[in-house]
Design a protein around this motif. Structure first.
Motif, PDB file in Angstrom:
ATOM      1  N   THR A  59      50.207  13.018 -51.818  1.00 10.42           N
ATOM      2  CA  THR A  59      49.864  14.225 -52.587  1.00 10.42           C
ATOM      3  C   THR A  59      48.412  14.198 -53.071  1.00 10.42           C
ATOM      4  O   THR A  59      47.720  15.218 -53.033  1.00 10.42           O
ATOM      5  CB  THR A  59      50.821  14.447 -53.779  1.00 10.42           C
ATOM      6  N   ALA A 127      53.329  15.297 -47.295  1.00 14.48           N
ATOM      7  CA  ALA A 127      53.075  16.315 -48.324  1.00 14.48           C
ATOM      8  C   ALA A 127      52.372  17.514 -47.695  1.00 14.48           C
ATOM      9  O   ALA A 127      51.397  17.357 -46.953  1.00 14.48           O
ATOM     10  CB  ALA A 127      52.202  15.722 -49.428  1.00 14.48           C
ATOM     11  N   VAL A 133      57.574  17.887 -50.873  1.00 16.22           N
ATOM     12  CA  VAL A 133      57.289  16.792 -49.938  1.00 16.22           C
ATOM     13  C   VAL A 133      58.542  16.429 -49.145  1.00 16.22           C
ATOM     14  O   VAL A 133      59.664  16.676 -49.581  1.00 16.22           O
ATOM     15  CB  VAL A 133      56.781  15.529 -50.683  1.00 16.22           C
TER      16      VAL A 133
END
Length: 198
Positions: A59, A127, A133
């Motif tokens: 992320t 992600a 995700v």
């Protein structure tokens, strides 16, 4: 999601990139390393689970590049050591693979064969910008043997024994590893999930 998707892989490990490309390119997904996009970043892996570290890496980099990012974290879990080194596998002996193996073997001194069970676990996180995700995990079961054997591997591979094959992971060919490794199994699961979405 188009099947000509580009994803950034949060690593510069050539072996890892090659393995990921081999599994994802046949379904139309192009994998690029951080080097390929000239990004020099080192995300601190400070979570207490493999899932947490993989998700954090994916992320954080995804927010920088604005494209889908794949990250993984792996660890060796030894039953007789209450699951250690686990999430701290890479840092177990200050990041030195050989010293990590020696430390582990010393801790298992006197532990009988049948209690030297262990598994490698890999968690992969993909992600996507603006989406949730995807997580996938793979496990490889084995035993910790009494000395290092084999040179085709890194980390704990030379002491991780595969009873069904009669060799350590470091004695296995690349082809075998790409079929049975914890990362390969996690990647296959991720591929199935992606195929459902493509």
């Amino acid at each position: 999601m188009s099947s000509n998707m580009e994803i950034i892989v949060a690593t510069n490990n050539a072996g890892k990139i090659k393995e990921i490309k081999k599994i994802l390119e046949p379904i139309g997904i192009k994998a690029l390393s951080l080097d390929d996009i000239n990004l020099d970043i080192d995300v601190v892996e400070d979570r207490d689970t493999l899932e947490g570290n993989a998700e954090k890496k994916a992320t954080e980099i995804m927010e920088i590049v604005g494209k889908p990012v794949l990250a993984d974290d792996s660890g060796l879990f030894v039953d007789a050591l209450d699951g250690r080194p686990g999430v701290y596998s890479k840092r177990y002996a200050g990041g030195d693979s050989h010293q990590g193996n020696l430390k582990l073997l010393a801790e298992l001194e006197g532990v009988p064969e049948e209690k030297r069970t262990a598994h490698f676990k890999s968690v992969i996180c993909l992600a996507f910008p603006g989406e949730s995700v995807l997580l996938a995990e793979g496990k490889l079961e084995g035993l910790i043997q009494h000395e290092e054997k084999g040179s085709n591997g890194f980390g704990y591979d030379p002491i991780f024994y595969l009873p069904q094959r009669g060799i350590t992971l470091a004695e296995a060919s690349n082809e075998t590893k790409n079929q049975i490794s914890h990362r390969a199994l996690a990647l296959e699961k991720l591929k199935e999930t992606l195929l459902d979405r493509l």
